[in-house]
Design a protein around this motif. Structure first.
Motif, short mmCIF file in Angstrom:
data_model
loop_
_atom_site.label_atom_id
_atom_site.label_comp_id
_atom_site.label_asym_id
_atom_site.label_seq_id
_atom_site.Cartn_x
_atom_site.Cartn_y
_atom_site.Cartn_z
N LYS A 1 43.48 -69.63 62.65
CA LYS A 1 42.24 -69.93 61.92
C LYS A 1 42.48 -70.10 60.42
N PHE A 2 43.75 -69.99 60.00
CA PHE A 2 44.05 -70.11 58.57
C PHE A 2 43.77 -71.54 58.09
N PRO A 3 43.11 -71.70 56.95
CA PRO A 3 42.77 -73.07 56.51
C PRO A 3 43.99 -73.81 55.93
N ILE A 4 44.96 -74.10 56.81
CA ILE A 4 46.22 -74.73 56.43
C ILE A 4 46.02 -76.05 55.68
N LYS A 5 45.01 -76.81 56.15
CA LYS A 5 44.85 -78.16 55.60
C LYS A 5 44.32 -78.15 54.17
N TRP A 6 43.90 -76.99 53.71
CA TRP A 6 43.39 -76.87 52.34
C TRP A 6 44.37 -76.07 51.47
N ALA A 7 45.56 -75.75 52.06
CA ALA A 7 46.48 -74.83 51.37
C ALA A 7 47.64 -75.55 50.70
N PRO A 8 47.97 -75.16 49.45
CA PRO A 8 49.10 -75.76 48.74
C PRO A 8 50.42 -75.12 49.18
N ASP B 1 30.44 -68.37 49.68
CA ASP B 1 31.49 -67.52 50.27
C ASP B 1 32.70 -67.30 49.38
N PHE B 2 32.52 -67.30 48.07
CA PHE B 2 33.67 -67.10 47.18
C PHE B 2 34.19 -65.67 47.30
N GLY B 3 35.48 -65.58 47.45
CA GLY B 3 36.12 -64.26 47.49
C GLY B 3 35.99 -63.52 48.81
N LEU B 4 35.19 -64.05 49.73
CA LEU B 4 34.93 -63.33 50.98
C LEU B 4 36.20 -63.20 51.83
N ALA B 5 37.09 -64.20 51.72
CA ALA B 5 38.29 -64.23 52.56
C ALA B 5 39.10 -62.94 52.43
N ARG B 6 39.00 -62.28 51.27
CA ARG B 6 39.79 -61.05 51.07
C ARG B 6 39.38 -59.93 52.00
N TYR B 7 38.16 -60.00 52.53
CA TYR B 7 37.67 -58.88 53.32
C TYR B 7 37.69 -59.15 54.82
N VAL B 8 38.24 -60.31 55.20
CA VAL B 8 38.32 -60.64 56.62
C VAL B 8 39.41 -59.80 57.27
N LEU B 9 39.11 -59.28 58.47
CA LEU B 9 40.10 -58.43 59.14
C LEU B 9 40.95 -59.20 60.15
N ASP B 10 40.49 -60.40 60.51
CA ASP B 10 41.14 -61.17 61.55
C ASP B 10 42.47 -61.79 61.06
N ASP B 11 43.58 -61.36 61.66
CA ASP B 11 44.92 -61.85 61.29
C ASP B 11 45.04 -63.36 61.42
N GLN B 12 44.36 -63.87 62.42
CA GLN B 12 44.45 -65.32 62.68
C GLN B 12 43.89 -66.12 61.51
N TYR B 13 43.03 -65.47 60.72
CA TYR B 13 42.42 -66.14 59.57
C TYR B 13 43.19 -65.85 58.29
N THR B 14 43.73 -64.64 58.20
CA THR B 14 44.32 -64.24 56.91
C THR B 14 45.80 -64.59 56.77
N GLY C 1 43.56 -85.86 59.93
CA GLY C 1 43.14 -86.25 61.29
C GLY C 1 43.49 -85.21 62.32
N ARG C 2 44.20 -85.68 63.36
CA ARG C 2 44.48 -84.75 64.46
C ARG C 2 45.84 -84.09 64.35
N LEU C 3 46.49 -84.23 63.21
CA LEU C 3 47.83 -83.62 63.07
C LEU C 3 47.74 -82.12 63.32
N LYS C 4 48.77 -81.61 63.96
CA LYS C 4 48.79 -80.16 64.22
C LYS C 4 49.12 -79.45 62.91
N ASN C 5 48.75 -78.16 62.84
CA ASN C 5 49.01 -77.39 61.62
C ASN C 5 50.48 -77.48 61.19
N SER C 6 51.40 -77.35 62.17
CA SER C 6 52.82 -77.35 61.82
C SER C 6 53.22 -78.71 61.22
#
Ligand code: AMP
Length: 648
Positions: free
Chosen positions: A545-552, A526-539, A586-591
């Motif tokens: 749905k944003f992958p916060i836990k993997w984001a710098p 799935d490399f590069g696929l994220a650019r074509y997602v239309l869902d705001d909750q992901y982008t 763990g169970r920490l919230k995104n914020s």
């Protein structure tokens, strides 16, 4: 005997060679030598005259990592030979790192030599990005004055990498150390170079040998038979070459199914498994479960080889033996039995255990052939009717994924894209490019079915599914095998280093987006696929749905993606691997996670994880992207760590 005529000389002529100062106590000197460049070697002789000349040394081109003009100027007094000089250097790695300084006698000649050697080395996997333009004087580099011999070069290499995009590790094994420069691990040295009377290079034809069988399905393609030779008629496209077989049939074949005859080395042997790691070779041999079953693989020390042998005595286990070389360059496992090549050594130990745990008997057969870049030459649009859809494999962000068969024979995975989840037209355009990305550690995109709705994305089928589930499912056996976990990370890093080299950003690297295949191969999907997602909750970084836990931090703050944001995510992915699939934070919230990351708090060391491995994760989590290592550096670091903490 080859069925085709190949002539070897690419360029030849006089140059002055500076001695390489291999031993500190030898004086540096300069000698005029006759150089001959073949497709495999740069050889130097004491005399131009073929009947009189004696070889003085050679560099194996597969070992070359740098070919650059040098900015150092040697004076006539230093060189001791009258004339003007135009220096350049050839850096290579044999048992150590060496730099050959060569002085061309004309400026144009220097350019021609550089171009010719670069062309011959265009597919080398070890090409470097930095070099030292002046020699090492025994204490420091004359250019930057660094006193660390292994310090990365102080000058960026010229941008001469081939236009084509090459797989940076697969199917391109390094040939073994040739201490004497004359004995090859695969057998005898290359034939002495042929030369026409007028000294002009002879037109050459490229001959390749099939490493796997390949069944042509589309018209215009040609079937390959393992071990047969083919003449290459056209190799302008990277992944599909037009070749001719011995009967004169012509067609396209996948270029990763063949190897140039002259570079074949050990790859022609069933028992050679290239750069398979210790851990993967153990799994493979244990799975075969046959006394005396063996493989030969590249050792983690570059240029060396290891024999891995399965025995049931006194209990089922795998033994690993380094294949050593004596001062004459002969290979041995026990000093009493030396052979001039590795195949001869293997043959000897097939008849005599000669100190090994068992006589060598069989090697694993029917090893999987690699995926092709697209299902045929120039094909990325796949006909719906040619796909047979089978069981469901899972479902994700875009919808259901099912196993399938293309034209009834090739296993594929089919992602059936939920309508409205992606900007389809843009993706379809991108898919044409993505089918051309090819690496052992990337899930191959075969193409798309875009004529009907929903559109299907068709990829290589990966037998063991997502890495995240695999880790969780096998936690018990994996958690006690840190070597296998580290090997998974190294594989992913290799795939990412390939993407990084192409400036291709993944944007959603995580264990859930990696897949596991046969022989414990792990690939990034799935490399590069994220650019074509239309869902705001992901982008959007505020979306649920944003992958916060993997984001710098720079992605959280400014949505600034780069290869370095992939490096941060890679650190988190390593953490997932070493916890066998735990949820980061763990169970920490995104914020709460955002808060921690902004404060510079990082994930804790997984239980049982080596400190050296955790140190690598920490490097990936440097607050500023510029302080994070590149994947290329990470890969080397991890290989060193693996060598340091695990026996090879
Ligand atoms: P995805 O939509 O990519 O998240 O995929 C959903 C699930 O389908 C994954 O978790 C895997 O279990 C499975 N899957 C996806 N792609 C493949 C593939 N190429 N081979 C095998 N299984 C796959």
């Amino acid at each position: 005997m080859s069925i085709f005529n190949t002539s070897l000389v690419l360029k030849q002529g006089y140059m002055v060679k500076r001695s390489q100062n291999k031993k500190l106590y030898t004086l540096v000197n300069f000698k005029k030598r006759w150089f001959v460049l073949t497709r495999k070697y740069l050889i130097y002789y004491d005399d131009e005259n073929e009947s009189k000349r004696r070889e003085k040394g050679r560099v194996e081109l597969e070992r070359v990592h740098t070919i650059e003009a040098a900015n150092t100027f040697f004076t006539t007094e230093e060189v001791g030979i009258e004339g003007e000089y135009f220096p350049f250097l050839v850096g290579y790695h044999a048992d150590d790192d060496y730099t050959l300084f060569l002085l061309a006698l004309q400026p144009l000649d220097r350019i021609e030599w550089i171009v010719a050697i670069r062309e011959a080395c265009a597919n080398n996997i070890i090409l470097r990005y930095y070099f030292h333009p002046a020699p090492w004087n025994g204490r420091k580099w004359n250019c930057c004055k660094s006193s660390t011999k292994l310090a990365e070069g102080c000058r960026e290499c010229g941008n001469w990498l081939p236009n084509s995009v090459t797989d940076d590790n697969s199917n391109k094994e390094e040939l073994g150390s040739t201490q004497s420069g004359t004995i090859m691990p695969g057998g005898t040295p290359g034939t002495p170079s042929a030369r026409q009377k007028d000294n002009k290079p002879v037109q050459r034809s490229k001959v390749v040998v099939a490493l796997y069988n390949y069944k042509a399905i589309e018209s215009g393609d040609l079937s390959l038979e393992k071990n047969q030779e083919y003449e290459v008629l056209e190799d302008s496209q990277e992944h599909w070459w037009k070749v001719k077989d011995s009967k004169g049939n012509v067609g396209f074949i996948p270029s990763n199914y063949v190897k140039e005859k002259e570079l074949l080395g050990l790859q022609q042997y069933e028992w050679y498994v290239n750069d398979m790691s210790r851990q993967r070779s153990e799994s493979l041999l244990k799975q075969e479960d046959k006394e005396g079953c063996f493989v030969v693989r590249n050792s983690s020390t570059k240029g060396l080889y290891t024999l891995s042998l399965y025995t049931k005595v006194p209990h089922p286990h795998v033994k690993h033996y380094h294949i050593k070389q004596n001062s004459r360059g002969e290979f041995f496992l026990s000093e009493k039995h030396c052979c001039v090549s590795i195949p001869e050594l293997i043959n000897y130990h097939k008849h005599n255990s000669g100190g090994l745990a068992s006589r060598l008997k069989t090697s694993p057969c029917d090893r999987p052939a690699p995926a092709t870049a697209g299902l045929s030459h120039d094909k990325w649009e796949i006909d719906h009717s040619e796909l047979m859809l089978l069981e469901e494999l899972g479902s994700g962000q875009f919808g259901v994924v099912r196993r399938g068969k293309w034209r009834g024979s090739i296993d594929v995975a089919v992602k059936m894209m939920k309508e409205g989840t992606m900007s389809e037209d843009d993706f379809i355009e991108e898919a044409k490019v993505m089918t051309k990305l090819q690496h052992t550690n990337l899930v191959q995109l075969y193409g798309v079915c875009s004529k009907n709705r929903p559109i299907f994305i068709v990829t290589e089928y990966m037998r063991h599914g997502s890495l995240l589930n695999h880790l969780r499912r096998h936690e018990q056996s994996l958690s006690s095998n840190q070597g296998l976990l580290l090997d998974m990370c190294i594989q992913i890093c290799k795939g990412m280093a390939y993407l990084e080299r192409l400036n291709y950003i993944h944007r959603d690297l995580a264990a859930r987006n990696c897949l596991v295949g046969t022989e414990n191969v792990v690939k990034v999907a799935d490399f590069g696929l994220a650019r074509y997602v239309l869902d705001d909750q992901y982008t959007s970084s505020g979306g649920s749905k944003f992958p916060i836990k993997w984001a710098p931090p720079e992605v959280l703050n400014y949505t600034r993606f780069s290869s370095k944001s992939d490096v941060w995510a890679y650190g988190v992915l390593m953490w997932e691997v070493f916890t066998c699939g735990k949820m980061p934070y763990g169970r920490l919230k995104n914020s709460e996670v955002v808060d921690r990351v902004q404060k510079g708090l990082i994930l804790e060391k997984p239980k049982g994880c080596y400190k050296e491995v955790y140190d690598v994760m920490r490097k990936c989590w440097a607050h500023l992207p510029e302080n994070r290592p590149s994947f290329r550096i990470l890969k080397d670091t991890l290989l060193n760590v693996s060598q340091g903490i695990l026996v090879d």
